[in-house]
Design an enzyme around this catalytic site. Sequence first.
Site, PDB file in Angstrom:
ATOM      1  N   LYS A  51      42.644  26.394  62.288  1.00 28.48           N
ATOM      2  CA  LYS A  51      42.012  25.997  63.557  1.00 28.48           C
ATOM      3  C   LYS A  51      41.971  27.171  64.537  1.00 28.48           C
ATOM      4  O   LYS A  51      40.963  27.412  65.196  1.00 28.48           O
ATOM      5  CB  LYS A  51      42.762  24.797  64.157  1.00 28.48           C
ATOM      6  CG  LYS A  51      42.528  23.523  63.350  1.00 28.48           C
ATOM      7  CD  LYS A  51      43.442  22.379  63.736  1.00 28.48           C
ATOM      8  CE  LYS A  51      43.254  21.222  62.751  1.00 28.48           C
ATOM      9  NZ  LYS A  51      44.156  20.095  62.964  1.00 28.48           N
ATOM     10  N   GLN A  95      48.868  18.811  66.692  1.00 26.32           N
ATOM     11  CA  GLN A  95      48.824  18.726  65.228  1.00 26.32           C
ATOM     12  C   GLN A  95      49.734  17.598  64.733  1.00 26.32           C
ATOM     13  O   GLN A  95      50.909  17.540  65.083  1.00 26.32           O
ATOM     14  CB  GLN A  95      49.248  20.076  64.616  1.00 26.32           C
ATOM     15  CG  GLN A  95      49.164  20.126  63.107  1.00 26.32           C
ATOM     16  CD  GLN A  95      47.731  19.959  62.584  1.00 26.32           C
ATOM     17  OE1 GLN A  95      46.798  20.544  63.093  1.00 26.32           O
ATOM     18  NE2 GLN A  95      47.567  19.147  61.547  1.00 26.32           N
ATOM     19  N   ASP A 118      40.273  15.813  69.407  1.00 25.93           N
ATOM     20  CA  ASP A 118      40.421  15.123  68.113  1.00 25.93           C
ATOM     21  C   ASP A 118      39.724  13.759  68.116  1.00 25.93           C
ATOM     22  O   ASP A 118      39.498  13.175  67.052  1.00 25.93           O
ATOM     23  CB  ASP A 118      41.916  14.900  67.815  1.00 25.93           C
ATOM     24  CG  ASP A 118      42.464  15.915  66.825  1.00 25.93           C
ATOM     25  OD1 ASP A 118      41.666  16.465  66.035  1.00 25.93           O
ATOM     26  OD2 ASP A 118      43.687  16.146  66.839  1.00 25.93           O
TER      27      ASP A 118
END
Length: 292
Positions: A51, A95, A118
Site C-alpha cells: 500500500k 490494517q 477502506d
Amino acid sequence: MIIDGKKLSQSLKDEMKLEVEALARQYGRKPCPMVILVGDNPASRSYVRGKIKATEYCGFDGTLVELPEDCSEQTLLDEIHRLNNDSQVDGILVQLPLPKHISEDKVIAAIAPEKDVDGFHPANVAKLWLNDPTAIVPCTPKGIIVMLEKAGIELAGKKAVVVGRSNIVGKPVAKLLLDKNCTVTIAHSRTVNLPAVCREADILVAAVGKPLMLTADYIRPGATVIDVGINRIPDSTATTGYRLVGDVDYEAAKEIAGAITPVPGGVGPMTITMLMRNTIQCFIHRQNQLHS
Ligand code: NDP
C-alpha cells in the site's frame, strides 16, 4: 482469457499519477492517506508495504504510523482522533486484523467516515446499500467490478454466485453485482451442494479463504471466475518457504472457465489500486467541502 489484474492496476495507477499532479496544481497540496499498522504480523506488514509503495508511486503525501502489538485500544483510538482532526490528512486506513485485545468494530467506527478510504465505516456501508453515490466503496469489491468491466464481461442479466459472505468482500461484491443487474446468489459454509450452486454461475466469485477449494467440478464451462482468496501454502522450493494460491484450483479451472483471474496478480493488485482511487475521492470531497 486471463484477466490480468497486475497490468490493469499499473495502467490505472499511471492515470492516477497524472491526476494527482493536476490535483496538486489545483489545490496546492497532494492527497495524504495515513496507514496504521499495529504489531508485526508478517502478512499485514507485507500488505502495508504494498500500500505504501502504491501511495508513493501515485505521488501521494501519505505515510505509515506504526504502533506496537501491545498498544492499548485507547492509544489507537487517540491516534485515529488525531488524524481525524488533522486537516492535512485525507484518508485513514487501519490494517486488519488487529491484536485480539482491540475491538475492530470500535476502531472502524472511530474513523471519520469522510476519511474512511477502506469503506468499512457503518456510514459508508449504509450509503452503499442505499445507493448513495457518495459512498466510499470497499476496495476489493470495487476492484472486482472494474476488472470485469475492463475485461468486457457482460454483467446485466447474468447469474452471479459469490462464495463467502464477509462484510469486507462477499456482501459488498454481491451488492455491486446486483447494481450491475446480475441475478446474485450468496453461498457460504452452510450452503447445500455448493458445487452444483457454483455450476449455475456465469460469474463466480470465490472469497472463502480455503486454498484451492473450488475445483473443476464447481465451474460451468465458459464462466468468468474471480478468485479473491490469498492463501499461503508451504513450498520448500520457494525462498520464503511458502507460495500464494487462491481459493480456486487455477490450473484445472483455467481449462474450463471463459475468463479467470490468477493468484497472485489478479484481485490483489486491484484492491490496492482502488485504495488509491478512494483516497483521491476522499481528497476531492474534502477540498470541495472546504471551498464551498
Ligand atoms: P472471511 O473468513 O471473513 O469469510 C469467509 C467466508 O467463506 C465466510 O462467509 C464463510 O462462510 C465462507 N466459507 C468458509 N468455508 C466455506 C466452505 N467450506 N464452503 C463455503 N463457504 C465457506 O474471509 P474474507 O472474506 O475476509 O476473505 C476471503 C479470502 O479473500 C481470504 O483468502 C482472504 O485472504 C482473501 N482476501 C483477499 C483480498 C484481496 O485483495 N485479494 C482482500 C480481502 C480478502 P460462513 O459465513 O458460513 O462462515
